[in-house]
Design an enzyme around this catalytic site. Structure first.
Site, PDB file in Angstrom:
ATOM      1  N   ASP A 247       0.844  -1.197   0.000  1.00 45.95           N
ATOM      2  CA  ASP A 247       0.000   0.000   0.000  1.00 45.95           C
ATOM      3  C   ASP A 247       0.880   1.249   0.000  1.00 45.95           C
ATOM      4  OD1 ASP A 247      -1.961   1.881   0.256  1.00 45.95           O
ATOM      5  OD2 ASP A 247      -2.568   1.325   2.299  1.00 45.95           O
ATOM      6  N   LYS A 254       1.687   7.818   0.491  1.00 48.64           N
ATOM      7  CA  LYS A 254       2.093   7.859   1.906  1.00 48.64           C
ATOM      8  C   LYS A 254       3.441   8.571   2.007  1.00 48.64           C
ATOM      9  CE  LYS A 254      -0.273   3.655   3.469  1.00 48.64           C
ATOM     10  NZ  LYS A 254      -1.245   4.274   4.385  1.00 48.64           N
ATOM     11  N   ASP A 265       0.256  -5.183   4.554  1.00 54.13           N
ATOM     12  CA  ASP A 265      -1.148  -4.791   4.374  1.00 54.13           C
ATOM     13  C   ASP A 265      -2.000  -5.960   3.841  1.00 54.13           C
ATOM     14  OD1 ASP A 265      -2.980  -2.800   4.868  1.00 54.13           O
ATOM     15  OD2 ASP A 265      -2.777  -1.840   2.902  1.00 54.13           O
ATOM     16  N   ASP A 324      -5.866   6.336  -0.692  1.00 51.75           N
ATOM     17  CA  ASP A 324      -5.225   5.528   0.356  1.00 51.75           C
ATOM     18  C   ASP A 324      -6.268   4.739   1.167  1.00 51.75           C
ATOM     19  OD1 ASP A 324      -3.167   4.476   1.791  1.00 51.75           O
ATOM     20  OD2 ASP A 324      -2.708   6.291   2.938  1.00 51.75           O
ATOM     21  N   ARG A 328     -11.052  -0.832   1.859  1.00 49.72           N
ATOM     22  CA  ARG A 328     -12.521  -0.974   1.856  1.00 49.72           C
ATOM     23  C   ARG A 328     -13.062  -1.172   0.447  1.00 49.72           C
ATOM     24  NH1 ARG A 328     -13.003   4.686   4.847  1.00 49.72           N
ATOM     25  NH2 ARG A 328     -10.977   3.915   5.510  1.00 49.72           N
TER      26      ARG A 328
HETATM   27  N1  BES Z   1      -3.324   0.074   5.149  1.00 51.89           N
HETATM   28  C1  BES Z   1      -3.740   1.304   5.701  1.00 51.89           C
HETATM   29  C2  BES Z   1      -4.072   1.225   7.180  1.00 51.89           C
HETATM   30  C3  BES Z   1      -2.932   0.911   8.116  1.00 51.89           C
HETATM   31  C4  BES Z   1      -2.270   1.927   8.774  1.00 51.89           C
HETATM   32  C5  BES Z   1      -2.591  -0.390   8.389  1.00 51.89           C
HETATM   33  C6  BES Z   1      -1.247   1.625   9.660  1.00 51.89           C
HETATM   34  C7  BES Z   1      -1.569  -0.696   9.266  1.00 51.89           C
HETATM   35  C8  BES Z   1      -0.905   0.323   9.898  1.00 51.89           C
HETATM   36  C9  BES Z   1      -4.970   1.838   4.973  1.00 51.89           C
HETATM   37  O1  BES Z   1      -5.140   1.438   3.673  1.00 51.89           O
HETATM   38  C10 BES Z   1      -4.823   3.310   4.974  1.00 51.89           C
HETATM   39  O2  BES Z   1      -3.961   3.795   4.270  1.00 51.89           O
HETATM   40  N2  BES Z   1      -5.643   3.994   5.748  1.00 51.89           N
HETATM   41  C11 BES Z   1      -5.544   5.398   5.882  1.00 51.89           C
HETATM   42  C12 BES Z   1      -6.712   6.023   5.213  1.00 51.89           C
HETATM   43  C13 BES Z   1      -6.522   7.509   5.013  1.00 51.89           C
HETATM   44  C14 BES Z   1      -7.048   7.880   3.678  1.00 51.89           C
HETATM   45  C15 BES Z   1      -7.181   8.312   6.042  1.00 51.89           C
HETATM   46  C16 BES Z   1      -5.528   5.665   7.377  1.00 51.89           C
HETATM   47  O3  BES Z   1      -6.367   5.113   8.070  1.00 51.89           O
HETATM   48  O4  BES Z   1      -4.628   6.374   7.807  1.00 51.89           O
HETATM   49 ZN    ZN Z   2      -4.123  -0.357   3.116  1.00 52.18          ZN
HETATM   50 ZN    ZN Z   3      -4.186   2.799   2.279  1.00 50.67          ZN
END
Ligand code: BES
Ligand code: ZN
Ligand code: ZN
Length: 478
Positions: A247, A254, A265, A324, A328
């Site tokens: 990811d 990121k 991920d 990101d 979902r």
């Molecule tokens: N894979 C990440 C979530 C994640 C974060 C998993 C840290 C393990 C450790 C997910 O796809 C993501 O990037 N989520 C973001 C969304 C953002 C657009 C707000 C998040 O929750 O920070």
């Molecule tokens: Zn993710």
């Molecule tokens: Zn993500």
């Protein structure tokens, strides 16, 4: 190399061994020399774990007391923790015997802690000179051979989950992850179908295809089915795992080091597949299916972008706010596809939100469920049994307000508040059966070792689902 546990029926105290008890006073006098008895009696053991090591060279001897806690699952966990803190690595021990003088079967959990805590992802490092621990023999009246067999399977599955999750994205991509699944399935008799991009297009998995647009690798969708003739259920239990093999965030890239752990991920995918391996290896009489959508989330000239509107497998449209929030998107298609099997229950496991990490950290997974779900208490009990605890969050309607969109049916990101719940509310739009969602973002990735969870992938989910399915079949095991 994974240590195997074996039950033994005769004693030989001349070998490396551990005398395990919940109180030093329970150790038969005959097991200790005069000197050892005197020394041990001096130790105050009321409510603390006490560990004494006698280095007799070819006969290393540990005497360990783990006091009982007020709940059985807490006692089991205390044994795991004590096992993981045993310092045997530098002693060149290849085999060790545990003599269990506890009032239960603490030795089994002690051995589990020793084995899981001794895990290393070191295949890319120079050779270690230490000899591996090949066997733990257990002498214990309160232990069934069956429990030993199931524990060995559980440990192997957890190692497989950690190994798969810890592999970098250059090794485990959307195609090779499906190959690993196939090897595991072939070993135990699970049937597997792997959908390629063409099939994914024909099924109109718009969420998976959107996330995959920025990738040079095609997506895959694995359907693993374990349907033994003696299954106790007609409608399947379905486990869905997020399989984002890497990811980057996509166009919403990121920043800093937040991308470093994102090879993990796909920990949800690894957990459901290795739990299926364990269930089938143990030949548990339960009809179970695992679904894994797999892709990486990257940017290139064709990548999906904020503002895009995506039509999903169930026909709903999603406005992309942030690329990101990709997990979902792929899970939604897998969940709506699950309805064709008319499931008894669907459990999804996903490293879904940073919000879950901030809410509860590494000590638990965040759980959410819908109204029709009847199995939550059983799953939560399994969470205690294997000490992969669940914390339930509410699914009140109000939390769904922030994902309403002006241009599509819903959008893929809500307010910054309670992001783990709005993510679950998003998924709920694609669910038409009893359902539990587990956000394992905090529990699956560890920045350092603690107890028997090792740095990197913890392997969370495998033992949880295996225990859950075991409990469903409990009366049928003997
Ligand atoms: N894979 C990440 C979530 C994640 C974060 C998993 C840290 C393990 C450790 C997910 O796809 C993501 O990037 N989520 C973001 C969304 C953002 C657009 C707000 C998040 O929750 O920070
Ligand atoms: Zn993710
Ligand atoms: Zn993500």
């Amino acid at each position: 190399m994974i240590t195997e546990i074996k039950k033994i029926y005769s004693t030989d105290f001349s070998v490396h061994h551990i005398i395990l008890t919940d109180s030093f006073s329970n150790i038969p006098k005959s097991q200790l020399s005069e000197k050892e008895s005197v020394y041990i009696n001096k130790l105050d053991v009321e409510d603390e774990v006490k560990s004494v090591h006698f280095n007799n060279f070819e006969q290393q001897k540990f005497i360990i007391s783990v006091p009982k806690k007020d709940k059985d699952f807490l006692t089991d966990e205390a044994f795991r923790k004590a096992g993981s803190s045993l310092k045997f690595q530098s002693l060149s021990i290849e085999e060790i015997t545990i003599y269990d003088f506890t009032s239960s079967n603490g030795s089994l959990f002690f051995a589990e802690g020793m084995i899981l805590g001794n895990y290393k992802f070191d295949k890319y490092k120079g050779k270690d000179k230490q000899k591996p621990l090949t066997h733990i023999f257990i002498y214990c009246d309160n232990l069934r051979e069956k429990d030993v067999e199931l524990m060995n399977i559980s440990n192997q599955a957890t190692f497989k989950c950690r190994d798969l999750s810890n592999e970098p994205q250059s090794v485990i991509d959307s195609v090779s992850i499906a190959k690993v699944f196939k090897e595991m399935c072939d070993e135990t008799g699970i049937t597997i179908e792997i959908f390629n991009k063409k099939k994914i297009e024909s099924l109109k998995f718009g969420g998976i295809l959107a996330v995959n647009k920025g990738s040079i690798n095609e997506p895959t969708f694995s359907v693993m089915k374990w349907k033994p003739e003696n299954a106790i259920n007609k409608k399947p239990y379905i486990f869905v795992g997020k399989g984002v093999v890497f990811d980057t965030g996509g166009l919403n890239v990121k920043t800093g080091n937040s991308m470093l752990d994102m090879k993990i991920d796909m920990a949800g995918a690894a957990a459901v597949a290795t739990a299926m391996w364990a269930i089938s290896k143990a030949k548990l009489p339960v009809y179970a299916i695992a679904l894994v959508p797999a892709t990486d989330n990257r940017s290139n000239g064709n990548a999906y972008a904020p503002g895009d509107i995506i039509k999903m497998h169930n026909g709903k449209t999603v406005e992309i706010i942030n690329t990101d929030a990709e997990g979902r998107m792929i899970l939604a298609d897998a969940l709506s596809y699950a309805s064709k099997f008319e499931p008894e229950l669907v459990i999804d496991l996903a490293t879904l939100t940073g919000s879950a990490v901030r809410a509860i950290g590494k000590y638990a997974s965040a759980a959410m469920k819908n109204e029709s779900c009847q199995h939550y208490d059983l799953l939560s009990k399994s969470g205690e049994n294997v000490y992969e605890r669940l914390v339930e969050f509410p699914m009140w309607d109000e939390y769904g307000d922030s994902i309403k969109s002006d241009f599509a049916d819903i959008k893929n990101l809500g307010d910054s508040d309670a992001g783990l719940i709005s993510a679950a509310k998003f998924l709920e739009h694609f669910v038409s059966f009893p359902w539990i969602h587990l956000d394992i973002a905090g529990s699956s990735i560890l920045s350092s070792k603690y107890d028997y969870s090792t740095k990197g992938a913890s392997g969370v989910g495998t033992r949880l689902l295996f225990d859950f399915v075991k409990k469903l079949t409990e009366n049928k095991l003997d």
